[in-house]
Design an enzyme around this catalytic site. Sequence first.
Site, PDB file in Angstrom:
ATOM      1  N   CYS A   1      -6.937  66.012   5.043  1.00 30.69           N
ATOM      2  CA  CYS A   1      -7.649  64.905   5.556  1.00 30.69           C
ATOM      3  C   CYS A   1      -6.970  64.398   6.902  1.00 30.69           C
ATOM      4  O   CYS A   1      -7.312  65.295   8.209  1.00 30.69           O
ATOM      5  CB  CYS A   1      -7.466  63.219   5.123  1.00 30.69           C
ATOM      6  SG  CYS A   1      -8.138  61.901   5.634  1.00 30.69           S
TER       7      CYS A   1
ATOM      8  N   GLU B   1      -4.317  66.461  -3.596  1.00 25.14           N
ATOM      9  CA  GLU B   1      -3.132  65.750  -4.077  1.00 25.14           C
ATOM     10  C   GLU B   1      -4.034  65.006  -5.264  1.00 25.14           C
ATOM     11  O   GLU B   1      -2.028  64.101  -5.439  1.00 25.14           O
ATOM     12  CB  GLU B   1      -2.184  66.176  -2.554  1.00 25.14           C
ATOM     13  CG  GLU B   1      -2.688  63.790  -2.261  1.00 25.14           C
ATOM     14  CD  GLU B   1      -3.278  64.583  -1.154  1.00 25.14           C
ATOM     15  OE1 GLU B   1      -3.852  62.838  -0.616  1.00 25.14           O
ATOM     16  OE2 GLU B   1      -3.947  65.312  -1.159  1.00 25.14           O
TER      17      GLU B   1
ATOM     18  N   HIS C   1      -8.814  65.625  -0.602  1.00 25.08           N
ATOM     19  CA  HIS C   1      -7.927  65.059  -1.270  1.00 25.08           C
ATOM     20  C   HIS C   1      -7.205  65.854  -2.337  1.00 25.08           C
ATOM     21  O   HIS C   1      -7.670  65.719  -3.981  1.00 25.08           O
ATOM     22  CB  HIS C   1      -7.799  64.011  -1.571  1.00 25.08           C
ATOM     23  CG  HIS C   1      -7.311  63.574  -0.295  1.00 25.08           C
ATOM     24  ND1 HIS C   1      -5.909  62.929   0.600  1.00 25.08           N
ATOM     25  CD2 HIS C   1      -8.219  62.220   0.549  1.00 25.08           C
ATOM     26  CE1 HIS C   1      -6.440  62.414   1.953  1.00 25.08           C
ATOM     27  NE2 HIS C   1      -8.029  62.494   1.962  1.00 25.08           N
TER      28      HIS C   1
END
Length: 239
Positions: free
Chosen positions: A87, A198, A196
């Site tokens: 991002c 994660e 994302h």
Amino acid sequence: MSPRIGIITFPGTLDDRDATRAVRLAGAEPVQLWYKDTDLAGSDAVVIPGGFSYGDYLRAGAMAAKAPMMTQVVAAAETGLPVLGICNGFQILTEAGLLPGSMIKNDHLKFIRTDQRLRIDNATTAWTSSFRQGEEIVVPLKNQDGQYVADEQTLAMLEESNRVVFRYRGHNPNGSRNDIAGITNEAGTVVGLMPHPEHAVEAGFGPSLASGTATPATMRQGTDGLGVFQSVLTSLARA
């Protein structure tokens, strides 16, 4: 000894803790890196996490790209250090010149948050070797300046050299050219993506694999993002 993966924190970073957890769950040792420092602290790879570095003033990622730590990252990346930008991290990588193109505001000019389906178009990079070519995954997406743009010559180069790593599937959430969600450098060691991974590393907290969305009545099970962090461990073991 476990590989050491550095996670950089800038003023305005907000996903560094999530990236730290993802690195730990993948089996590596997370190393906290501060933007003002000039020492990579023995990191075998680096993650530049998401957020709003410097409040996105001037241009998203532009100020962070000039931070002392990024000077070290750029130099190390040019000698083969694996680097992942997520991002705002993707924005920083383009501003630092490690990846081509740029990020501008979403075509609808609004912040978006959704569980996004992606296709792995290049499963040979340091950050995607745990996936199959053409495999589809679902990870969260949240951005305001997420529209990837580049001139026609650059887009053609990326397509012809297999440097598009992730591509939006189902719908294009921000107007990115050629549905591009993530790209790599020529060596396949530096990867940037807007969604994302994660946030999809632990069962019960990631997106639903069935539909790419989740409702209050269903447990969120998706762990598709973990493969990104496991991939770099495989790549480091082979080096």
